[in-house]
Structure formats: structure tokens, C-alpha cells
Design an enzyme around this catalytic site. Sequence first.
Site, mmCIF file in Angstrom:
data_model
loop_
_atom_site.group_PDB
_atom_site.id
_atom_site.type_symbol
_atom_site.label_atom_id
_atom_site.label_comp_id
_atom_site.label_asym_id
_atom_site.label_seq_id
_atom_site.Cartn_x
_atom_site.Cartn_y
_atom_site.Cartn_z
ATOM 1 N N LEU A 1 3.841 47.848 -37.205
ATOM 2 C CA LEU A 1 4.696 48.516 -38.184
ATOM 3 C C LEU A 1 3.930 48.851 -39.467
ATOM 4 C CD1 LEU A 1 8.015 46.505 -37.748
ATOM 5 C CD2 LEU A 1 7.603 48.894 -37.158
ATOM 6 N N SER A 2 2.627 48.628 -39.446
ATOM 7 C CA SER A 2 1.827 48.989 -40.620
ATOM 8 C C SER A 2 1.932 50.469 -40.974
ATOM 9 C CB SER A 2 0.361 48.605 -40.398
ATOM 10 O OG SER A 2 0.198 47.206 -40.421
ATOM 11 N N THR B 1 -6.162 44.025 -37.290
ATOM 12 C CA THR B 1 -5.406 42.984 -36.600
ATOM 13 C C THR B 1 -6.216 42.493 -35.408
ATOM 14 O OG1 THR B 1 -3.239 42.439 -35.659
ATOM 15 C CG2 THR B 1 -4.108 44.632 -35.170
ATOM 16 N N LYS C 1 -10.271 40.341 -36.689
ATOM 17 C CA LYS C 1 -10.284 39.735 -38.027
ATOM 18 C C LYS C 1 -11.492 38.831 -38.268
ATOM 19 C CE LYS C 1 -5.287 39.808 -38.881
ATOM 20 N NZ LYS C 1 -4.108 39.027 -39.272
ATOM 21 N N ASP D 1 -3.828 38.702 -46.006
ATOM 22 C CA ASP D 1 -2.872 37.857 -45.278
ATOM 23 C C ASP D 1 -2.434 36.668 -46.114
ATOM 24 O OD1 ASP D 1 -2.633 39.321 -42.947
ATOM 25 O OD2 ASP D 1 -4.248 38.274 -41.902
#
Length: 297
Positions: free
Chosen positions: A18-19, A69, A73, A114
Site C-alpha cells: 500500500l506504499s 521491503t 532491507k 521503520d
Amino acid sequence: MTQSYRAAVIGDPVTHSLSPVLHRAAYEQLGLDNWTYEAITVTAQQLPQMLAQLRESTAGPQWAGLSVTMPHKQQMFNQLDFVDPLAQVTGAVNTVVVSQPQTGAAMLAGFNTDVAGIVGALREVLAPGERPAKAVVLGAGATACSALAALTQLEVSSICVAARNHAGPHRVLAAAHRMGIEIEPWVWNGNQEALAALLAQAEVVISTVPKGVSDPVAAALTGSGAVLNPAATLLDVVYSPWPTQLAKAWQKLGGRAVSGHLMLLHQAEPQVRLMTGKTPSLGAMREALEQALSQRV
């Protein structure tokens, strides 16, 4: 002619992300009509090629940055030109910013938002000045490492990490050592009842495990008749489907459950700032995210 810019979220898988909803809402609110944002599936093998593309100076839209993501990472550190201290200490990069010099290849800088995402999500439900004393983190990967830094910012004094595997340079024990903090490693060996009892004692629980992994713990919590800590708050980084089985069990026992969509929201806002140099409206991003989530339901 006005320069156009592009950004994207990369991962594997990434189609569920949903970024794009969050970043596009921010661009619209900021009036950045010359910015685009997309989701791009990039495998571990394709990552070097993707980063090389960011460094190239080509005609058309100029790369501004990436949201990162799984599984990248912790894999891209040695492929960046600069890594921010917070990303270094957590061992996790979730944001890449592209700096274009007048000549030569672009510079790539890695950041971690994050931590801000976790802190922001928890502060939405914690009372002003509330300082939880005991926390439990489920999982030992990249997001768990960020959770350690977030809990440290929230001044949590006792942190236990429950995971099947604690060893390795990219795990929480190594991150805790870099941060100079002590944590209690707890081996999650399949005894769901013992883990449920551990969670029930905590004031804050952060579940960083993938969808479905915590379901057996949820069943153990429900079946045990456990009494939660009066201040019990759960943040489950999974936001779809919501509520998760763990969140349902937690709420049934009277605890507060926070969806991972709030972490997503609060980590995206600093990402937009890093990439565009402008501060977006959190309210506009929240509205777009909630609308997207309601459509998925």
C-alpha cells in the site's frame, strides 16, 4: 521544461504493498504533479541491477528514491554509498534516497524509517508520558531489529525477544550489541502455551512475524484463559487481513491491538520528506490509506 521524478517500492513479493497509495496521496496533497510512484517486483538476484539503474543519468523522469521491503532491507548495505547511523545500528534499510550530482553517477543513501513507524504507531495508543516497563518482540529479523530501536526510544526498560533463531549478523542479538542494550533472548521452540504466558506478562508486544505465523500463539492465548497485563498493548505489523488471529485473541482478553497499517503510515511520512524535501500532511495520507484498506475488506 520541468524535471519529472520517479520513486517506487521494491520487494519480492510487492504487489500487495500500500506504499503507492500513501506516497501518491502525499504527492497530490503537496502539489507534486511531476512525481510518480509505483510498485516494482525485484528479486534478490535483480537488486544489483536495480541499484545500477538508479545511478544512471538518463533522459526522462529522474530517480528520487525507493521504499524497500522484503527481502532487501538487510541485503543492500554493501551496495550503497552511504548508510545513515540509525540504519547501521538496526542493520535494516527501508529507504534509499538518490542524489544526482551535476556530472557522474548518482549517490545512493540508505535510511531506516521503520523505527519512526513503530514509535508513531504505538504513540497513537499510549497515554501521554506512558512508559511501558516490559516488552516482548516476536521474531528476530529486520523489523524486529527496528523494534528494538523503537522500544529504546520509548524508554522501555526490559525487552524480551522470542524467536526460533537468534544467531547471525542480521539478527536481533547483533543489533542489540550495536545499540549497547541488553535483551532477553527467548527460544520459541513450539511451546505455544509458554509463549502465550510470556506475552500476557508484557505491557507491549510487537509481532514482526509474517501473516499466519502467530496463529498458534493466538489459539494458545484464547484457550489458556490468560489474564493480560492491565496496560497490555499489541502492535502486529501485519495489516491485511485485519484483525489478525493474534489481534483478535488480544482484544478478546481486554488488550489494546494496533494494526500494522499505522506503522506503514508513520514510516511513509518521513520517506516522503527524505525523497522530496517537503513535509506531507499525515491526515491526507491516513485518509487515503484507510480508504484503500476498506476497499480491500
